[in-house]
Design a protein around this motif. Structure first.
Motif, PDB file in Angstrom:
ATOM      1  N   VAL A   1    -115.369 -56.292   6.958  1.00  0.00           N
ATOM      2  CA  VAL A   1    -116.189 -56.927   6.145  1.00  0.00           C
ATOM      3  C   VAL A   1    -115.916 -56.983   4.505  1.00  0.00           C
ATOM      4  N   SER A   2    -115.886 -57.885   3.641  1.00  0.00           N
ATOM      5  CA  SER A   2    -115.037 -57.495   2.367  1.00  0.00           C
ATOM      6  C   SER A   2    -116.451 -57.239   1.206  1.00  0.00           C
ATOM      7  N   THR A   3    -117.827 -56.727   1.736  1.00  0.00           N
ATOM      8  CA  THR A   3    -118.399 -55.973   0.542  1.00  0.00           C
ATOM      9  C   THR A   3    -118.060 -54.419   0.307  1.00  0.00           C
ATOM     10  N   PRO A   4    -118.577 -54.105  -1.238  1.00  0.00           N
ATOM     11  CA  PRO A   4    -118.302 -53.553  -2.196  1.00  0.00           C
ATOM     12  C   PRO A   4    -118.386 -51.954  -1.066  1.00  0.00           C
ATOM     13  N   VAL A   5    -116.855 -51.260  -1.391  1.00  0.00           N
ATOM     14  CA  VAL A   5    -117.038 -49.597  -0.656  1.00  0.00           C
ATOM     15  C   VAL A   5    -117.386 -48.462  -1.969  1.00  0.00           C
ATOM     16  N   PRO A   6    -118.551 -47.392  -1.230  1.00  0.00           N
ATOM     17  CA  PRO A   6    -118.601 -46.617  -2.246  1.00  0.00           C
ATOM     18  C   PRO A   6    -118.007 -45.728  -2.764  1.00  0.00           C
ATOM     19  N   ALA A   7    -118.656 -45.698  -4.037  1.00  0.00           N
ATOM     20  CA  ALA A   7    -117.439 -44.944  -5.078  1.00  0.00           C
ATOM     21  C   ALA A   7    -116.556 -43.413  -3.744  1.00  0.00           C
ATOM     22  N   GLY A   8    -115.415 -43.456  -4.094  1.00  0.00           N
ATOM     23  CA  GLY A   8    -115.197 -42.345  -3.563  1.00  0.00           C
ATOM     24  C   GLY A   8    -114.567 -42.602  -1.457  1.00  0.00           C
ATOM     25  N   LEU A   9    -114.573 -43.610  -1.062  1.00  0.00           N
ATOM     26  CA  LEU A   9    -114.776 -43.530   0.033  1.00  0.00           C
ATOM     27  C   LEU A   9    -113.644 -44.608   0.808  1.00  0.00           C
ATOM     28  N   ILE A  10    -113.118 -44.697   1.225  1.00  0.00           N
ATOM     29  CA  ILE A  10    -112.354 -45.291   2.468  1.00  0.00           C
ATOM     30  C   ILE A  10    -112.768 -46.187   2.966  1.00  0.00           C
ATOM     31  N   ARG A  11    -112.664 -47.168   3.595  1.00  0.00           N
ATOM     32  CA  ARG A  11    -113.224 -47.902   4.293  1.00  0.00           C
ATOM     33  C   ARG A  11    -112.009 -48.078   5.202  1.00  0.00           C
ATOM     34  N   LEU A  12    -112.065 -47.482   6.710  1.00  0.00           N
ATOM     35  CA  LEU A  12    -110.658 -47.297   7.498  1.00  0.00           C
ATOM     36  C   LEU A  12    -111.088 -48.905   8.385  1.00  0.00           C
ATOM     37  N   SER A  13    -112.224 -48.854   8.622  1.00  0.00           N
ATOM     38  CA  SER A  13    -113.193 -50.213   9.874  1.00  0.00           C
ATOM     39  C   SER A  13    -113.810 -50.735   9.595  1.00  0.00           C
ATOM     40  N   ASN A  14    -114.546 -51.647   9.809  1.00  0.00           N
ATOM     41  CA  ASN A  14    -115.905 -51.586   9.976  1.00  0.00           C
ATOM     42  C   ASN A  14    -117.046 -50.776  10.119  1.00  0.00           C
ATOM     43  N   THR A  15    -116.376 -49.697  11.035  1.00  0.00           N
ATOM     44  CA  THR A  15    -116.956 -48.548  11.905  1.00  0.00           C
ATOM     45  C   THR A  15    -116.921 -47.522  11.081  1.00  0.00           C
ATOM     46  N   ARG A  16    -115.470 -47.424  10.423  1.00  0.00           N
ATOM     47  CA  ARG A  16    -115.834 -45.824  10.233  1.00  0.00           C
ATOM     48  C   ARG A  16    -115.417 -45.550   8.208  1.00  0.00           C
ATOM     49  N   TYR A  17    -115.691 -44.457   7.515  1.00  0.00           N
ATOM     50  CA  TYR A  17    -115.290 -44.513   6.699  1.00  0.00           C
ATOM     51  C   TYR A  17    -114.815 -42.759   5.932  1.00  0.00           C
ATOM     52  N   ALA A  18    -114.033 -42.436   5.360  1.00  0.00           N
ATOM     53  CA  ALA A  18    -113.220 -41.706   4.899  1.00  0.00           C
ATOM     54  C   ALA A  18    -113.705 -41.208   4.242  1.00  0.00           C
ATOM     55  N   ARG A  19    -113.632 -40.165   3.248  1.00  0.00           N
ATOM     56  CA  ARG A  19    -113.644 -39.195   2.187  1.00  0.00           C
ATOM     57  C   ARG A  19    -113.110 -38.351   1.941  1.00  0.00           C
ATOM     58  N   LYS A  20    -111.411 -37.803   0.647  1.00  0.00           N
ATOM     59  CA  LYS A  20    -110.715 -37.134   0.707  1.00  0.00           C
ATOM     60  C   LYS A  20    -112.194 -36.280   0.823  1.00  0.00           C
ATOM     61  N   LEU A  21    -111.857 -34.801   0.352  1.00  0.00           N
ATOM     62  CA  LEU A  21    -111.990 -33.506   0.175  1.00  0.00           C
ATOM     63  C   LEU A  21    -110.983 -32.707  -1.191  1.00  0.00           C
ATOM     64  N   THR A  22    -111.963 -32.716  -1.804  1.00  0.00           N
ATOM     65  CA  THR A  22    -111.381 -32.107  -3.437  1.00  0.00           C
ATOM     66  C   THR A  22    -111.222 -30.602  -3.105  1.00  0.00           C
ATOM     67  N   ASP A  23    -110.421 -29.890  -3.161  1.00  0.00           N
ATOM     68  CA  ASP A  23    -109.742 -28.207  -3.621  1.00  0.00           C
ATOM     69  C   ASP A  23    -111.035 -28.551  -4.179  1.00  0.00           C
ATOM     70  N   ALA A  24    -111.339 -28.039  -4.714  1.00  0.00           N
ATOM     71  CA  ALA A  24    -112.828 -27.026  -5.311  1.00  0.00           C
ATOM     72  C   ALA A  24    -113.676 -26.929  -3.949  1.00  0.00           C
ATOM     73  N   GLU A  25    -113.872 -28.376  -3.476  1.00  0.00           N
ATOM     74  CA  GLU A  25    -114.796 -28.589  -2.335  1.00  0.00           C
ATOM     75  C   GLU A  25    -114.612 -27.617  -0.933  1.00  0.00           C
ATOM     76  N   LEU A  26    -113.262 -27.601  -1.139  1.00  0.00           N
ATOM     77  CA  LEU A  26    -112.419 -26.625   0.162  1.00  0.00           C
ATOM     78  C   LEU A  26    -113.148 -25.542  -0.745  1.00  0.00           C
ATOM     79  N   ASN A  27    -112.336 -25.078  -1.527  1.00  0.00           N
ATOM     80  CA  ASN A  27    -112.621 -22.910  -1.876  1.00  0.00           C
ATOM     81  C   ASN A  27    -114.308 -23.328  -1.254  1.00  0.00           C
ATOM     82  N   SER A  28    -114.762 -23.675  -1.433  1.00  0.00           N
ATOM     83  CA  SER A  28    -116.534 -23.619  -1.686  1.00  0.00           C
ATOM     84  C   SER A  28    -116.960 -23.143  -0.493  1.00  0.00           C
ATOM     85  N   PHE A  29    -116.442 -23.823   0.612  1.00  0.00           N
ATOM     86  CA  PHE A  29    -116.837 -23.189   2.264  1.00  0.00           C
ATOM     87  C   PHE A  29    -116.907 -22.250   2.432  1.00  0.00           C
TER      88      PHE A  29
END
Length: 445
Positions: free
Chosen positions: A40-68
């Motif tokens: 599909v060519s619909t807009p991808v939500p901010a911060g995400l990668i559309r890997l396919s129609n069935t899969r999205y990905a987002r990178k965890l920031t250093d701040a997020e990783l440190n907060s776990f």
């Protein structure tokens, strides 16, 4: 509300109330589309990668990783759109080479482990509840998120996948005519140090990620197929914990979804895990199945009825199984997974298998040369010949009695004859030409 769901709700309420809880929203109500359609060519939500129609990905920031914090819960929430059938979904941790701006789902430089799997319910978007939650304890990922070696070499992405198709809903669900949006998906982490034990793994070994196993695509002979995975450890590992996710699929008559079968996992010919999928009541998840279907029917079923046939429940998460080995030496090793009674009726269906390992070592991603092979050993039981079929030629086959006595040996042949021996249990030691070695139990009838 069912008792189990009530306690899960209390669990999350307690996390929200805890002053030390960190909430990390990774993906929020992303819309998924027909898995068979063109991208599909619909807009991808901010911060995400559309890997396919069935899969999205987002990178965890250093701040997020440190907060776990040390106790980590993951929640997946799937919302009803225009797919009203039960579908398969997963959550993956993808380790992408550092500072690589983007990637594709089949990028060979990406290391990926499946950390959670779920089955969607039969949902009608016009009936409440409109979404279903799935929860997981992923405290073992604390040491991954905080590993300086991994974070120096890789960026960490979370991937939320759900496959769906809209064709039935387009005619069965009001408001879905012509639409190809199938589900919405949200991925959230909760973490706290309250009553937590910090995991101290420093080695991660991706082995199998959503690997498809059957006995008809890998060979042209119906028989017993085993999945062999060989891997090389440059360094020894202690306290090696293996995480295993598997589900059988095949909705045809006599399909693998409807027959409970025992699974066996071996490491270097030592049996380390035995399980049979299913074995629970699906009644707690009936509430999410708002579209009429042949799995739940119109009236509640007894525990005995559910456990006589079901391998998984539409609307439930898939259990994460595992086993621990105190020590694994450096060098070559073989993992074998087998489902001896699997039929794959009408040459349909698959088992999807994922395996990864965490342990203690002096290496971060402590694995190389991962290779999978499917080998068919048939017939079993046999009255005379046993045949071995593999894409890699057989170097030798040795036959052993149950007490370990070597009875015969063949070289550069793909069969061995048991007709001269009494009925009973025997073991084959099979060596392939690439050096892969494994044992397999044979019954002489």
């Amino acid at each position: 509300m069912h008792k189990k769901l009530f306690f899960l709700s209390l669990f999350f309420i307690a996390l929200f109330k805890a002053q030390t809880t960190t909430v990390t929203n990774v993906i929020s109500q992303a819309v998924y589309y027909d898995g068979y359609a063109a991208p599909v060519s619909t807009p991808v939500p901010a911060g995400l990668i559309r890997l396919s129609n069935t899969r999205y990905a987002r990178k965890l920031t250093d701040a997020e990783l440190n907060s776990f914090k040390a106790k980590i819960a993951m929640r997946v929430t799937i919302g009803a759109l225009c797919d009203n059938y039960d579908r398969l979904g997963s959550v993956f941790l993808a380790m992408v080479p550092k500072n690589q701006p983007t990637y594709t789902v089949d990028d060979t430089n990406v290391k990926r482990i499946e950390v959670g799997r779920y089955i969607t319910p039969f949902m009608n978007k016009n009936r409440s509840p409109l979404e279903v939650p799935y929860t997981y304890d992923l405290s073992n990922l604390y040491s991954v998120f905080h590993d300086n070696g991994l974070r120096t070499n890789y960026d960490m992405y979370m991937e939320l996948d759900v496959f769906g198709v809209p064709y039935a809903a387009q005619t069965q669900v009001a408001g879905c005519t012509g639409r190809i949006d199938v589900f919405s998906g949200t991925l959230t982490f909760f973490s706290t140090n309250t009553a937590a034990t910090v995991s101290d793994y420093n080695s991660l070994v991706p082995l199998l990620s959503y690997s498809k196993l059957n006995n008809y695509n890998s060979t042209d002979v119906t028989g017993e197929t085993v999945r062999l995975l060989t891997f090389n450890l440059p360094n020894a590992i202690t306290d090696a914990h293996f995480f295993v996710i598997s589900t059988p699929h095949g909705a045809n008559s006599g399909g693998e979804e409807y027959v409970r079968r025992q699974n066996y996992t071996y490491i270097d010919d030592v049996q380390v895990l035995t399980y049979t999928p299913g074995g629970i009541s699906c009644e707690p998840y009936r509430v999410y199945n708002t579209q009429g279907n042949g799995i739940y029917g119109s009236v509640p079923k007894s525990f005995a009825d559910w456990t006589s046939w079901n391998n998984w429940c539409p609307g439930n998460s898939v259990p994460i199984r595992g086993f621990t080995l105190p020590n694994i030496t450096a060098g070559n090793h073989t993992l074998k997974h087998t489902i001896p009674t699997a039929v794959f009726n009408q040459q349909q269906g698959d088992v999807f298998l994922s395996v990864y390992m965490q342990g203690k070592s002096n290496a971060v991603l402590n694995v190389k040369d991962v290779k999978t092979i499917d080998v068919t050993i048939y017939p079993n039981p046999t009255s005379d010949l046993v045949n071995i079929k593999s894409k890699i030629d057989v170097a030798s086959i040795s036959l052993f009695s149950i007490d370990g006595k070597k009875l015969s040996e063949n070289y550069r042949e793909n069969k061995i004859d048991l007709s001269a021996y009494p009925t009973g249990v025997y073991f084959l030691n099979i060596v392939l030409k690439d050096g892969t070695t494994f044992k397999h139990k044979i019954v002489r009838k």
